[in-house]
Design an enzyme around this catalytic site. Sequence first.
Site, PDB file in Angstrom:
ATOM      1  N   GLU A   1      11.310  19.454 -15.325  1.00 27.84           N
ATOM      2  CA  GLU A   1      12.318  18.761 -14.620  1.00 27.84           C
ATOM      3  C   GLU A   1      12.724  17.686 -15.658  1.00 27.84           C
ATOM      4  OE1 GLU A   1      12.306  18.018 -10.624  1.00 27.84           O
ATOM      5  OE2 GLU A   1      11.223  19.841 -10.067  1.00 27.84           O
TER       6      GLU A   1
ATOM      7  N   GLY B   1      16.457  25.302 -21.744  1.00 22.30           N
ATOM      8  CA  GLY B   1      15.929  24.387 -20.837  1.00 22.30           C
ATOM      9  C   GLY B   1      16.822  23.080 -20.866  1.00 22.30           C
TER      10      GLY B   1
HETATM   11  C1  LIG Z   1      21.024  16.906 -21.082  1.00 19.63           C
HETATM   12  C2  LIG Z   1      21.791  16.786 -19.646  1.00 19.63           C
HETATM   13  C3  LIG Z   1      21.494  15.135 -19.248  1.00 19.63           C
HETATM   14  C4  LIG Z   1      23.382  16.654 -20.083  1.00 19.63           C
HETATM   15  O1  LIG Z   1      24.014  16.633 -19.267  1.00 19.63           O
HETATM   16  P1  LIG Z   1      25.463  16.649 -19.143  1.00 19.63           P
HETATM   17  O2  LIG Z   1      26.052  15.745 -20.318  1.00 19.63           O
HETATM   18  O3  LIG Z   1      25.860  18.159 -19.524  1.00 19.63           O
HETATM   19  O4  LIG Z   1      26.103  16.525 -17.811  1.00 19.63           O
HETATM   20  P2  LIG Z   1      27.089  15.188 -17.268  1.00 19.63           P
HETATM   21  O5  LIG Z   1      28.522  15.750 -17.943  1.00 19.63           O
HETATM   22  O6  LIG Z   1      26.735  14.078 -17.379  1.00 19.63           O
HETATM   23  O7  LIG Z   1      27.172  15.665 -15.963  1.00 19.63           O
HETATM   24  C5  LIG Z   1      27.819  16.864 -15.316  1.00 19.63           C
HETATM   25  C6  LIG Z   1      28.238  16.633 -13.982  1.00 19.63           C
HETATM   26  O8  LIG Z   1      27.442  16.276 -13.174  1.00 19.63           O
HETATM   27  C7  LIG Z   1      27.519  15.181 -12.558  1.00 19.63           C
HETATM   28  N1  LIG Z   1      26.324  14.606 -12.335  1.00 19.63           N
HETATM   29  C8  LIG Z   1      25.353  14.211 -13.180  1.00 19.63           C
HETATM   30  N2  LIG Z   1      24.207  13.823 -12.992  1.00 19.63           N
HETATM   31  C9  LIG Z   1      24.426  13.552 -11.661  1.00 19.63           C
HETATM   32  C10 LIG Z   1      23.743  13.145 -10.489  1.00 19.63           C
HETATM   33  N3  LIG Z   1      22.420  12.664 -10.522  1.00 19.63           N
HETATM   34  N4  LIG Z   1      24.033  13.227  -9.143  1.00 19.63           N
HETATM   35  C11 LIG Z   1      25.330  14.070  -9.031  1.00 19.63           C
HETATM   36  N5  LIG Z   1      26.233  14.514 -10.018  1.00 19.63           N
HETATM   37  C12 LIG Z   1      25.681  14.068 -11.200  1.00 19.63           C
HETATM   38  C13 LIG Z   1      28.421  14.412 -13.405  1.00 19.63           C
HETATM   39  O9  LIG Z   1      29.181  13.253 -12.793  1.00 19.63           O
HETATM   40  C14 LIG Z   1      29.411  15.457 -13.928  1.00 19.63           C
HETATM   41  O10 LIG Z   1      30.387  15.768 -12.923  1.00 19.63           O
HETATM   42  P3  LIG Z   1      31.988  15.676 -13.295  1.00 19.63           P
HETATM   43  O11 LIG Z   1      32.157  16.736 -14.146  1.00 19.63           O
HETATM   44  O12 LIG Z   1      32.051  14.177 -13.601  1.00 19.63           O
HETATM   45  O13 LIG Z   1      32.404  16.125 -11.719  1.00 19.63           O
HETATM   46  C15 LIG Z   1      21.390  17.728 -18.666  1.00 19.63           C
HETATM   47  O14 LIG Z   1      21.643  19.004 -19.141  1.00 19.63           O
HETATM   48  C16 LIG Z   1      20.043  17.759 -18.391  1.00 19.63           C
HETATM   49  O15 LIG Z   1      19.686  16.809 -17.592  1.00 19.63           O
HETATM   50  N6  LIG Z   1      19.126  18.776 -18.892  1.00 19.63           N
HETATM   51  C17 LIG Z   1      17.799  18.853 -18.614  1.00 19.63           C
HETATM   52  C18 LIG Z   1      17.915  19.746 -17.533  1.00 19.63           C
HETATM   53  C19 LIG Z   1      16.368  20.058 -16.882  1.00 19.63           C
HETATM   54  O16 LIG Z   1      15.817  19.118 -16.409  1.00 19.63           O
HETATM   55  N7  LIG Z   1      16.005  21.166 -16.759  1.00 19.63           N
HETATM   56  C20 LIG Z   1      14.792  21.431 -16.193  1.00 19.63           C
HETATM   57  C21 LIG Z   1      14.920  22.414 -14.857  1.00 19.63           C
HETATM   58  S1  LIG Z   1      13.911  22.500 -13.636  1.00 19.63           S
HETATM   59  C22 LIG Z   1      12.305  22.930 -14.484  1.00 19.63           C
HETATM   60  O17 LIG Z   1      11.940  22.325 -15.281  1.00 19.63           O
HETATM   61  C23 LIG Z   1      11.722  24.349 -13.952  1.00 19.63           C
HETATM   62  C24 LIG Z   1      10.558  23.430 -13.160  1.00 19.63           C
HETATM   63  S2  LIG Z   1      10.948  23.772 -11.458  1.00 19.63           S
HETATM   64  O18 LIG Z   1      10.603  25.157 -11.098  1.00 19.63           O
HETATM   65  O19 LIG Z   1      11.748  22.944 -10.773  1.00 19.63           O
END
Ligand SMILES: CC(C)(COP(=O)(O)OP(=O)(O)OC[C@H]1O[C@@H](n2cnc3c(N)ncnc32)[C@H](O)[C@@H]1OP(=O)(O)O)[C@@H](O)C(=O)NCCC(=O)NCCSC(=O)CCS(=O)O
Length: 375
Positions: free
Chosen positions: A361, A129
């Site tokens: 989320e 997750g």
């Molecule tokens: C734990 C995490 C925060 C880890 O994130 P990472 O360190 O793996 O990611 P980054 O290297 O920082 O980013 C990767 C990539 O994406 C770009 N990025 C990041 N944020 C944004 C943004 N807001 N807008 C645009 N781009 C963004 C970043 O620049 C990188 O791009 P480049 O590689 O540089 O090109 C993360 O894994 C995390 O947030 N985890 C939690 C996940 C979560 O919330 N899960 C819940 C899902 S939904 C749910 O719960 C079900 C309910 S439903 O039906 O919706």
Amino acid sequence: MVLSEEHQMIRDALRTFAQERLAPQAAKWDREHHFPKDELRELAALGAFGVAVPEEFGGAGLDYVSLALVLEEIAAGDGGTSTVISVNNCPVCSIAMMYANARQKEQWLKPLASGAMLGAFCLTEPHTGSDAAALRTTATRDGDHYVINGVKQFITSGKYADVAIVMAVTDKAAGKKGISAFWVPTTTPGYVVAGLEQKMGQHSSDTAQIVFDNCRIPAQNLIGEEGMGYKIALSGLEGGRIGIASQSVGMARAAFEAALAYAKDRETFGQPIFQHQSVQFKLSEMATQIEAARQLILHAASMKDAGLPCLKEAAMAKLFASEMAERVCSDAIQVHGGYGYVSDFPVERIYRDVRVCQIYEGTSDIQKLLIARAL
Ligand SMILES: CC(C)(COP(=O)(O)OP(=O)(O)OC[C@H]1O[C@@H](n2cnc3c(N)ncnc32)[C@H](O)[C@@H]1OP(=O)(O)O)[C@@H](O)C(=O)NCCC(=O)NCCSC(=O)CCS(=O)O
């Protein structure tokens, strides 16, 4: 933040709807696990499915401040309904606005934003997750198609949605850059609703486990380019977190209003309990915490509307609002005494409904991680 006249009108219209059409039925929907299809149709007519989507793409043509106000009001009426609407707006419509091509916008965004269709977001899996990049679902190219295999967990609207945005691995060796995003109509053979979760609260929204069993979709359903899926998912979650924060405030407000009304009615020691300073202080704290959370949300939303990066602000809003909401709902139960613990009063249900806001989320710890990165 002082709301403009237009924002106040939007808030008031949704408040009237939520108090007349959602709140009176929320307890029944909770008991009967009823999915409110009719009321969702009415919300679609009010523009709630694509609040910040331009009118040319089927949306209401408003902004994120409006979306925050709309979600607060819907959540004050019924928590589960607000989750369905929140996910449809962000991440689903927001991803479509930002990354879908013109043909996909016509095919998916327009009906999603107008409410002719309902959307789901398939990122989370049974074993992962928070560590979203560790997903295992695969999408294998086969001629003009991709074939998706894997399992997705805790999918809001997984059963009732018409289309889902699905994140899957297209290149395992590439890690985060090997994840891609796809449009998957839920009528596609191989999209299997394997089960519905028996949840603590939010019984009016379905939360499903989806199995992708050789689910074959046209290659043109790829969103953006191969390898962009992780970035697409994280960008969708940014706005989504403003949405969950707004829901938290809506539910906290509903519990607070119930507690205030009860305190003015219930008497002990010869006077309404509201006259006791301990109860007044509790209600004052609750009102202050709700307002503080609302202002954090409006700040994050107005930054998003200004086109400014707001990952930190959205995370702060979600962290503060969701944790505040549990405390406020707990205090609302305390004000009700024994009656707060039974289902005759709404606070028992709202407390169950609001708890997940600290989890979905992005958990509170994930929000802290995102905030820490920006310090
Ligand atoms: C734990 C995490 C925060 C880890 O994130 P990472 O360190 O793996 O990611 P980054 O290297 O920082 O980013 C990767 C990539 O994406 C770009 N990025 C990041 N944020 C944004 C943004 N807001 N807008 C645009 N781009 C963004 C970043 O620049 C990188 O791009 P480049 O590689 O540089 O090109 C993360 O894994 C995390 O947030 N985890 C939690 C996940 C979560 O919330 N899960 C819940 C899902 S939904 C749910 O719960 C079900 C309910 S439903 O039906 O919706």
